[in-house]
Design a protein around this motif. Sequence first.
Motif, PDB file in Angstrom:
ATOM      1  N   UNK A  78      13.661  -8.652  10.451  1.00  0.00           N
ATOM      2  CA  UNK A  78      12.251  -8.686  10.119  1.00  0.00           C
ATOM      3  C   UNK A  78      12.122  -8.264   8.660  1.00  0.00           C
ATOM      4  N   UNK A  79      10.936  -8.500   8.087  1.00  0.00           N
ATOM      5  CA  UNK A  79      10.719  -8.080   6.708  1.00  0.00           C
ATOM      6  C   UNK A  79       9.375  -7.383   6.575  1.00  0.00           C
ATOM      7  N   UNK A  80       9.366  -6.275   5.867  1.00  0.00           N
ATOM      8  CA  UNK A  80       8.154  -5.511   5.602  1.00  0.00           C
ATOM      9  C   UNK A  80       7.655  -5.833   4.202  1.00  0.00           C
ATOM     10  N   UNK A  81       6.361  -6.104   4.067  1.00  0.00           N
ATOM     11  CA  UNK A  81       5.779  -6.384   2.754  1.00  0.00           C
ATOM     12  C   UNK A  81       4.499  -5.575   2.577  1.00  0.00           C
ATOM     13  N   UNK A  82       4.247  -5.188   1.321  1.00  0.00           N
ATOM     14  CA  UNK A  82       3.071  -4.395   0.972  1.00  0.00           C
ATOM     15  C   UNK A  82       2.391  -5.031  -0.227  1.00  0.00           C
ATOM     16  N   UNK A  83       1.073  -5.166  -0.157  1.00  0.00           N
ATOM     17  CA  UNK A  83       0.295  -5.823  -1.213  1.00  0.00           C
ATOM     18  C   UNK A  83      -0.595  -4.846  -1.973  1.00  0.00           C
ATOM     19  N   UNK A  84      -0.975  -5.275  -3.186  1.00  0.00           N
ATOM     20  CA  UNK A  84      -2.079  -4.719  -3.989  1.00  0.00           C
ATOM     21  C   UNK A  84      -1.729  -3.513  -4.840  1.00  0.00           C
ATOM     22  N   UNK A  85      -0.549  -2.941  -4.697  1.00  0.00           N
ATOM     23  CA  UNK A  85      -0.190  -1.730  -5.437  1.00  0.00           C
ATOM     24  C   UNK A  85       0.441  -2.039  -6.791  1.00  0.00           C
ATOM     25  N   UNK A  86       1.037  -0.978  -7.345  1.00  0.00           N
ATOM     26  CA  UNK A  86       1.214   0.347  -6.752  1.00  0.00           C
ATOM     27  C   UNK A  86      -0.004   1.246  -6.954  1.00  0.00           C
ATOM     28  N   UNK A  87      -0.116   2.232  -6.070  1.00  0.00           N
ATOM     29  CA  UNK A  87      -1.220   3.180  -6.123  1.00  0.00           C
ATOM     30  C   UNK A  87      -0.642   4.597  -6.034  1.00  0.00           C
ATOM     31  N   UNK A  88      -1.029   5.497  -6.924  1.00  0.00           N
ATOM     32  CA  UNK A  88      -0.412   6.839  -6.944  1.00  0.00           C
ATOM     33  C   UNK A  88      -0.736   7.684  -5.730  1.00  0.00           C
ATOM     34  N   UNK A  89      -1.787   7.362  -4.987  1.00  0.00           N
ATOM     35  CA  UNK A  89      -2.166   8.152  -3.818  1.00  0.00           C
ATOM     36  C   UNK A  89      -1.421   7.755  -2.552  1.00  0.00           C
ATOM     37  N   UNK A  90      -0.983   6.490  -2.466  1.00  0.00           N
ATOM     38  CA  UNK A  90      -0.408   5.995  -1.219  1.00  0.00           C
ATOM     39  C   UNK A  90       1.016   5.463  -1.362  1.00  0.00           C
ATOM     40  N   UNK A  91       1.311   4.765  -2.446  1.00  0.00           N
ATOM     41  CA  UNK A  91       2.636   4.161  -2.607  1.00  0.00           C
ATOM     42  C   UNK A  91       3.769   5.178  -2.531  1.00  0.00           C
ATOM     43  N   UNK A  92       3.667   6.355  -3.171  1.00  0.00           N
ATOM     44  CA  UNK A  92       4.777   7.315  -3.072  1.00  0.00           C
ATOM     45  C   UNK A  92       5.094   7.719  -1.640  1.00  0.00           C
ATOM     46  N   UNK A  93       4.075   7.878  -0.797  1.00  0.00           N
ATOM     47  CA  UNK A  93       4.305   8.266   0.595  1.00  0.00           C
ATOM     48  C   UNK A  93       5.022   7.154   1.363  1.00  0.00           C
ATOM     49  N   UNK A  94       4.653   5.900   1.082  1.00  0.00           N
ATOM     50  CA  UNK A  94       5.325   4.769   1.728  1.00  0.00           C
ATOM     51  C   UNK A  94       6.772   4.687   1.261  1.00  0.00           C
ATOM     52  N   UNK A  95       6.994   4.867  -0.025  1.00  0.00           N
ATOM     53  CA  UNK A  95       8.365   4.852  -0.559  1.00  0.00           C
ATOM     54  C   UNK A  95       9.188   5.983   0.055  1.00  0.00           C
ATOM     55  N   UNK A  96       8.582   7.145   0.230  1.00  0.00           N
ATOM     56  CA  UNK A  96       9.298   8.262   0.853  1.00  0.00           C
ATOM     57  C   UNK A  96       9.714   7.919   2.278  1.00  0.00           C
ATOM     58  N   UNK A  97       8.804   7.295   3.039  1.00  0.00           N
ATOM     59  CA  UNK A  97       9.115   6.928   4.422  1.00  0.00           C
ATOM     60  C   UNK A  97      10.227   5.894   4.473  1.00  0.00           C
ATOM     61  N   UNK A  98      10.157   4.894   3.606  1.00  0.00           N
ATOM     62  CA  UNK A  98      11.210   3.880   3.558  1.00  0.00           C
ATOM     63  C   UNK A  98      12.549   4.510   3.198  1.00  0.00           C
ATOM     64  N   UNK A  99      12.549   5.426   2.240  1.00  0.00           N
ATOM     65  CA  UNK A  99      13.789   6.090   1.827  1.00  0.00           C
ATOM     66  C   UNK A  99      14.353   6.950   2.964  1.00  0.00           C
ATOM     67  N   UNK A 100      13.472   7.599   3.695  1.00  0.00           N
ATOM     68  CA  UNK A 100      13.908   8.464   4.790  1.00  0.00           C
ATOM     69  C   UNK A 100      14.679   7.669   5.843  1.00  0.00           C
ATOM     70  N   UNK A 101      14.276   6.419   6.034  1.00  0.00           N
ATOM     71  CA  UNK A 101      14.926   5.571   7.037  1.00  0.00           C
ATOM     72  C   UNK A 101      15.886   4.557   6.415  1.00  0.00           C
ATOM     73  N   UNK A 102      16.120   4.669   5.117  1.00  0.00           N
ATOM     74  CA  UNK A 102      17.076   3.800   4.414  1.00  0.00           C
ATOM     75  C   UNK A 102      16.739   2.318   4.592  1.00  0.00           C
TER      76      UNK A 102
END
Length: 280
Positions: free
Chosen positions: A96-120
């Motif tokens: 499957x593939x995960x995609x995110x639109x409209x960013x980056x945004x300093x309030x939300x993008x870092x948290x999403x990146x952290x979650x992705x990194x946590x799960x590699x």
Amino acid sequence: MQKDQLFTRRRMLLAGAAALGAAGTAGLIVAGADEEGTPTAASAPAPGPQARQAPLKSSAFRLQPLTGGAPPHSVPRRLKVRTEPIFRISEHGRQMMLTFDDGPNPDYTPHILDTLARHDVRAMFFLCGECVEANPHLVARMAQDGHVVGNHTWTHPLLTTLDRSEIESEMERTSHIIEKTYGELPQWFRAPYGAWNKATFQLGAEMGMEPMAWTIDTTDWDTPGTGVIIDRVERGAAPGVVILSHDAGGDRSQTVAAIQKWLPHLLDSGYRLTVPNRRV
């Protein structure tokens, strides 16, 4: 606020059309094409649950951030012009593939990146040029973490209301700033609101970008509630689907909370999250 409300109204009008298009194009896979239209490699699997026991070495997946050696405004590779966007990827290996639109945004993008990194896990981010200009450090982090970025225009307009020169400006300016901050020109384009026309396909091909749509719309743009977002992802999960979420364009706190729940669920269910190969 007015801009966010306009995003929501337009998405509600266009969501039905996008879903119908997805149903009619279920056989398509993520693939590049050379000047003669010959398909290139479809996708490179990103680590799934196994990678959490044995993480990849950084050199195995990370992109090299721009250090000043790459010339700005590189000449893109022209592609065959498509007549419809890509809605699915290969089902091989329960991908499957995960995609995110409209960013980056300093309030939300870092948290999403952290979650992705946590799960590699790697994902695709379709970026708006004006947001890239305001948050170049987040794009640099995407490159460092091995995510793939795409072009989502400069100001997120409804492209079908613009003339060709205006569409070209929106796309070209965004490609250039992505190259400056990410380290290379984007190879993927997504039309805002999923509103495609002939000019977007032609200009995208001229700029070396394949048109990417989606299979599952989480509807997080309408802030339906964290539980609704989780349910839409988990019910829609299947080999080959492309999930659409947003990390900007409004209050995305529900998106941030939801991915923390549904991402480990997908991994534990045996799905492999992937991003497209980079053309060479």
